[in-house]
Design a protein around this motif. Structure first.
Motif, PDB file in Angstrom:
ATOM      1  N   ASN A   5       5.757   3.579  -6.886  1.00 26.90           N
ATOM      2  CA  ASN A   5       5.063   3.635  -5.604  1.00 26.90           C
ATOM      3  C   ASN A   5       3.716   4.301  -5.828  1.00 26.90           C
ATOM      4  O   ASN A   5       3.396   4.714  -6.933  1.00 26.90           O
ATOM      5  N   LYS A   6       2.920   4.409  -4.786  1.00 32.45           N
ATOM      6  CA  LYS A   6       1.572   4.947  -4.964  1.00 32.45           C
ATOM      7  C   LYS A   6       1.553   6.450  -5.244  1.00 32.45           C
ATOM      8  O   LYS A   6       0.535   6.991  -5.639  1.00 32.45           O
ATOM      9  N   PHE A   7       2.683   7.123  -5.072  1.00 33.05           N
ATOM     10  CA  PHE A   7       2.759   8.555  -5.327  1.00 33.05           C
ATOM     11  C   PHE A   7       3.344   8.889  -6.696  1.00 33.05           C
ATOM     12  O   PHE A   7       3.532  10.048  -7.026  1.00 33.05           O
ATOM     13  N   LEU A   8       3.627   7.887  -7.504  1.00 30.81           N
ATOM     14  CA  LEU A   8       4.234   8.075  -8.822  1.00 30.81           C
ATOM     15  C   LEU A   8       3.271   8.783  -9.763  1.00 30.81           C
ATOM     16  O   LEU A   8       2.117   8.370  -9.915  1.00 30.81           O
ATOM     17  N   ASP A   9       3.722   9.855 -10.364  1.00 30.51           N
ATOM     18  CA  ASP A   9       2.924  10.578 -11.353  1.00 30.51           C
ATOM     19  C   ASP A   9       3.095   9.868 -12.695  1.00 30.51           C
ATOM     20  O   ASP A   9       4.148   9.955 -13.326  1.00 30.51           O
ATOM     21  N   LEU A  10       2.080   9.167 -13.142  1.00 28.12           N
ATOM     22  CA  LEU A  10       2.185   8.367 -14.363  1.00 28.12           C
ATOM     23  C   LEU A  10       2.350   9.218 -15.617  1.00 28.12           C
ATOM     24  O   LEU A  10       2.869   8.737 -16.620  1.00 28.12           O
ATOM     25  N   ASP A  11       1.926  10.467 -15.571  1.00 23.83           N
ATOM     26  CA  ASP A  11       2.040  11.328 -16.743  1.00 23.83           C
ATOM     27  C   ASP A  11       3.463  11.809 -16.997  1.00 23.83           C
ATOM     28  O   ASP A  11       3.804  12.166 -18.116  1.00 23.83           O
ATOM     29  N   ASN A  16       7.000   6.783 -19.129  1.00 30.11           N
ATOM     30  CA  ASN A  16       6.182   7.591 -20.032  1.00 30.11           C
ATOM     31  C   ASN A  16       7.063   8.494 -20.903  1.00 30.11           C
ATOM     32  O   ASN A  16       6.827   8.633 -22.106  1.00 30.11           O
ATOM     33  N   ILE A  17       8.065   9.099 -20.320  1.00 30.57           N
ATOM     34  CA  ILE A  17       8.983   9.942 -21.089  1.00 30.57           C
ATOM     35  C   ILE A  17       9.739   9.096 -22.108  1.00 30.57           C
ATOM     36  O   ILE A  17       9.942   9.514 -23.249  1.00 30.57           O
TER      37      ILE A  17
END
Length: 80
Positions: A5-11, A16-17
């Motif tokens: 969603n637009k609030f997903l922290d890509l880091d 990513n993990i």
């Protein structure tokens, strides 16, 4: 479920993990869960532990990881 969603922290998202776990396993071929946890704890901020098991599950479902009960470790599956 992995649902962006637009609030997903890509880091610090599961994908990513999962990529970081794959990088670690490319260097080491196998690693114990506790060692993997300690390495990732130094890379990510608080709260990553809630995403660690889903990331491992994600890699397992993709056929990238396998669990070795004899050594109690995660192993990278290499394709030739």
């Amino acid at each position: 479920m992995i649902k962006p969603n637009k609030f997903l922290d890509l880091d610090s998202c599961i994908i990513n993990i999962s990529g970081e776990i794959t990088k670690i396993l490319l260097q080491r071929n196998s690693i114990k869960y506790n060692d993997l946890y300690e390495i990732l704890k130094n890379i990510y901020d608080e709260g990553f532990e809630y995403k660690l098991l889903p990331a491992i599950d994600f890699l397992f479902l993709l056929g990238v990881l396998k669990y070795s009960p004899s050594t109690d470790s995660l192993e990278l599956i290499r394709w030739n």
